[in-house]
Design a protein around this motif. Structure first.
Motif, PDB file in Angstrom:
ATOM      1  N   MET A   1     -11.084   3.938   5.011  1.00 47.86           N
ATOM      2  CA  MET A   1     -10.104   3.008   4.497  1.00 47.86           C
ATOM      3  C   MET A   1      -8.708   3.525   4.828  1.00 47.86           C
ATOM      4  O   MET A   1      -8.443   4.708   4.739  1.00 47.86           O
ATOM      5  CB  MET A   1     -10.284   2.864   2.976  1.00 47.86           C
ATOM      6  N   LYS A   2      -7.830   2.597   5.195  1.00 48.73           N
ATOM      7  CA  LYS A   2      -6.427   2.921   5.459  1.00 48.73           C
ATOM      8  C   LYS A   2      -5.562   2.090   4.530  1.00 48.73           C
ATOM      9  O   LYS A   2      -5.952   1.015   4.092  1.00 48.73           O
ATOM     10  CB  LYS A   2      -6.068   2.616   6.908  1.00 48.73           C
ATOM     11  N   VAL A   3      -4.375   2.601   4.234  1.00 47.24           N
ATOM     12  CA  VAL A   3      -3.466   1.912   3.329  1.00 47.24           C
ATOM     13  C   VAL A   3      -2.050   1.937   3.892  1.00 47.24           C
ATOM     14  O   VAL A   3      -1.658   2.873   4.577  1.00 47.24           O
ATOM     15  CB  VAL A   3      -3.511   2.533   1.913  1.00 47.24           C
ATOM     16  N   ALA A   4      -1.309   0.880   3.593  1.00 46.35           N
ATOM     17  CA  ALA A   4       0.098   0.778   3.961  1.00 46.35           C
ATOM     18  C   ALA A   4       0.818   0.015   2.861  1.00 46.35           C
ATOM     19  O   ALA A   4       0.191  -0.628   2.021  1.00 46.35           O
ATOM     20  CB  ALA A   4       0.247   0.061   5.290  1.00 46.35           C
ATOM     21  N   ILE A   5       2.139   0.084   2.879  1.00 45.23           N
ATOM     22  CA  ILE A   5       2.951  -0.665   1.921  1.00 45.23           C
ATOM     23  C   ILE A   5       3.944  -1.508   2.693  1.00 45.23           C
ATOM     24  O   ILE A   5       4.647  -0.996   3.568  1.00 45.23           O
ATOM     25  CB  ILE A   5       3.690   0.277   0.954  1.00 45.23           C
ATOM     26  N   ALA A   6       3.995  -2.798   2.370  1.00 45.08           N
ATOM     27  CA  ALA A   6       4.984  -3.691   2.953  1.00 45.08           C
ATOM     28  C   ALA A   6       6.323  -3.349   2.298  1.00 45.08           C
ATOM     29  O   ALA A   6       6.568  -3.677   1.146  1.00 45.08           O
ATOM     30  CB  ALA A   6       4.603  -5.144   2.711  1.00 45.08           C
ATOM     31  N   LYS A   7       7.169  -2.654   3.003  1.00 42.91           N
ATOM     32  CA  LYS A   7       8.400  -2.089   2.444  1.00 42.91           C
ATOM     33  C   LYS A   7       9.342  -3.129   1.836  1.00 42.91           C
ATOM     34  O   LYS A   7       9.968  -2.898   0.831  1.00 42.91           O
ATOM     35  CB  LYS A   7       9.156  -1.320   3.531  1.00 42.91           C
ATOM     36  N   ARG A   8       9.457  -4.271   2.461  1.00 39.26           N
ATOM     37  CA  ARG A   8      10.435  -5.261   2.004  1.00 39.26           C
ATOM     38  C   ARG A   8      10.130  -5.844   0.633  1.00 39.26           C
ATOM     39  O   ARG A   8      11.014  -6.319  -0.034  1.00 39.26           O
ATOM     40  CB  ARG A   8      10.571  -6.382   3.018  1.00 39.26           C
ATOM     41  N   GLY A   9       8.875  -5.782   0.211  1.00 39.50           N
ATOM     42  CA  GLY A   9       8.524  -6.395  -1.058  1.00 39.50           C
ATOM     43  C   GLY A   9       8.468  -5.444  -2.239  1.00 39.50           C
ATOM     44  O   GLY A   9       8.433  -5.870  -3.383  1.00 39.50           O
ATOM     45  N   CYS A  10       8.446  -4.142  -1.986  1.00 36.81           N
ATOM     46  CA  CYS A  10       8.308  -3.160  -3.064  1.00 36.81           C
ATOM     47  C   CYS A  10       9.505  -3.253  -4.012  1.00 36.81           C
ATOM     48  O   CYS A  10      10.651  -3.275  -3.587  1.00 36.81           O
ATOM     49  CB  CYS A  10       8.197  -1.754  -2.486  1.00 36.81           C
ATOM     50  N   ASN A  11       9.200  -3.294  -5.319  1.00 39.78           N
ATOM     51  CA  ASN A  11      10.280  -3.338  -6.303  1.00 39.78           C
ATOM     52  C   ASN A  11      10.521  -1.985  -6.973  1.00 39.78           C
ATOM     53  O   ASN A  11      11.335  -1.875  -7.874  1.00 39.78           O
ATOM     54  CB  ASN A  11      10.015  -4.424  -7.347  1.00 39.78           C
ATOM     55  N   GLY A  12       9.790  -0.963  -6.550  1.00 34.60           N
ATOM     56  CA  GLY A  12      10.008   0.391  -7.051  1.00 34.60           C
ATOM     57  C   GLY A  12       9.535   0.633  -8.468  1.00 34.60           C
ATOM     58  O   GLY A  12      10.032   1.534  -9.133  1.00 34.60           O
ATOM     59  N   CYS A  13       8.561  -0.136  -8.928  1.00 31.01           N
ATOM     60  CA  CYS A  13       8.103   0.020 -10.317  1.00 31.01           C
ATOM     61  C   CYS A  13       7.372   1.343 -10.544  1.00 31.01           C
ATOM     62  O   CYS A  13       7.336   1.839 -11.654  1.00 31.01           O
ATOM     63  CB  CYS A  13       7.232  -1.153 -10.738  1.00 31.01           C
ATOM     64  N   GLY A  14       6.744   1.895  -9.504  1.00 34.99           N
ATOM     65  CA  GLY A  14       6.070   3.180  -9.617  1.00 34.99           C
ATOM     66  C   GLY A  14       4.654   3.129 -10.143  1.00 34.99           C
ATOM     67  O   GLY A  14       4.048   4.167 -10.384  1.00 34.99           O
ATOM     68  N   LEU A  15       4.113   1.945 -10.332  1.00 38.85           N
ATOM     69  CA  LEU A  15       2.750   1.826 -10.845  1.00 38.85           C
ATOM     70  C   LEU A  15       1.739   2.504  -9.923  1.00 38.85           C
ATOM     71  O   LEU A  15       0.840   3.206 -10.379  1.00 38.85           O
ATOM     72  CB  LEU A  15       2.378   0.356 -11.047  1.00 38.85           C
ATOM     73  N   CYS A  16       1.895   2.328  -8.618  1.00 43.38           N
ATOM     74  CA  CYS A  16       0.956   2.932  -7.667  1.00 43.38           C
ATOM     75  C   CYS A  16       0.997   4.459  -7.741  1.00 43.38           C
ATOM     76  O   CYS A  16      -0.045   5.110  -7.662  1.00 43.38           O
ATOM     77  CB  CYS A  16       1.211   2.440  -6.251  1.00 43.38           C
ATOM     78  N   THR A  17       2.184   5.020  -7.929  1.00 43.57           N
ATOM     79  CA  THR A  17       2.279   6.476  -8.026  1.00 43.57           C
ATOM     80  C   THR A  17       1.698   6.987  -9.334  1.00 43.57           C
ATOM     81  O   THR A  17       1.196   8.100  -9.397  1.00 43.57           O
ATOM     82  CB  THR A  17       3.732   6.962  -7.870  1.00 43.57           C
ATOM     83  N   ASP A  18       1.764   6.171 -10.373  1.00 39.83           N
ATOM     84  CA  ASP A  18       1.140   6.545 -11.647  1.00 39.83           C
ATOM     85  C   ASP A  18      -0.384   6.536 -11.524  1.00 39.83           C
ATOM     86  O   ASP A  18      -1.055   7.408 -12.057  1.00 39.83           O
ATOM     87  CB  ASP A  18       1.551   5.579 -12.763  1.00 39.83           C
ATOM     88  N   ILE A  19      -0.909   5.551 -10.810  1.00 39.06           N
ATOM     89  CA  ILE A  19      -2.360   5.406 -10.665  1.00 39.06           C
ATOM     90  C   ILE A  19      -2.932   6.430  -9.692  1.00 39.06           C
ATOM     91  O   ILE A  19      -3.976   7.015  -9.932  1.00 39.06           O
ATOM     92  CB  ILE A  19      -2.723   3.977 -10.217  1.00 39.06           C
ATOM     93  N   CYS A  20      -2.232   6.649  -8.580  1.00 36.77           N
ATOM     94  CA  CYS A  20      -2.769   7.518  -7.524  1.00 36.77           C
ATOM     95  C   CYS A  20      -1.650   8.347  -6.877  1.00 36.77           C
ATOM     96  O   CYS A  20      -1.232   8.072  -5.745  1.00 36.77           O
ATOM     97  CB  CYS A  20      -3.484   6.650  -6.487  1.00 36.77           C
ATOM     98  N   PRO A  21      -1.162   9.370  -7.574  1.00 36.14           N
ATOM     99  CA  PRO A  21      -0.035  10.159  -7.061  1.00 36.14           C
ATOM    100  C   PRO A  21      -0.334  10.993  -5.819  1.00 36.14           C
ATOM    101  O   PRO A  21       0.587  11.428  -5.137  1.00 36.14           O
ATOM    102  CB  PRO A  21       0.336  11.049  -8.246  1.00 36.14           C
ATOM    103  N   THR A  22      -1.599  11.194  -5.501  1.00 39.57           N
ATOM    104  CA  THR A  22      -1.920  11.961  -4.295  1.00 39.57           C
ATOM    105  C   THR A  22      -1.784  11.122  -3.028  1.00 39.57           C
ATOM    106  O   THR A  22      -1.676  11.672  -1.939  1.00 39.57           O
ATOM    107  CB  THR A  22      -3.343  12.544  -4.352  1.00 39.57           C
ATOM    108  N   ILE A  23      -1.762   9.808  -3.151  1.00 45.38           N
ATOM    109  CA  ILE A  23      -1.656   8.919  -1.996  1.00 45.38           C
ATOM    110  C   ILE A  23      -0.294   8.235  -1.931  1.00 45.38           C
ATOM    111  O   ILE A  23       0.273   8.059  -0.864  1.00 45.38           O
ATOM    112  CB  ILE A  23      -2.777   7.847  -2.020  1.00 45.38           C
TER     113      ILE A  23
END
Length: 62
Positions: A1-23
């Motif tokens: 599995m590969k993952v990416a983030i569409a930069k223009r839409g990110c609102n910086g809430c940090g939920l993803c870093t809370d859920i999976c800080p190693t990725i």
């Protein structure tokens, strides 16, 4: 599995870093970015959870 983030839409809430800080991490502009594009098998569940819960749906899995 590969993952990416569409930069223009990110609102910086940090939920993803809370859920999976190693990725996911927050960059100097306070937006999420991927620290590892290849997801280890043991982190796939966390990355999927982050994708499902992202409030702006910018996490892209393939």
């Amino acid at each position: 599995m590969k993952v990416a983030i569409a930069k223009r839409g990110c609102n910086g809430c940090g939920l993803c870093t809370d859920i999976c800080p190693t990725i996911f991490k927050m960059n100097k502009n306070i937006y999420a970015e991927v620290s590892s594009k290849e997801i280890p098998f043991d982190k796939e569940k966390d990355v999927l959870e982050a994708e499902i819960n992202c409030p702006v749906s910018v996490i892209i899995l393939n």
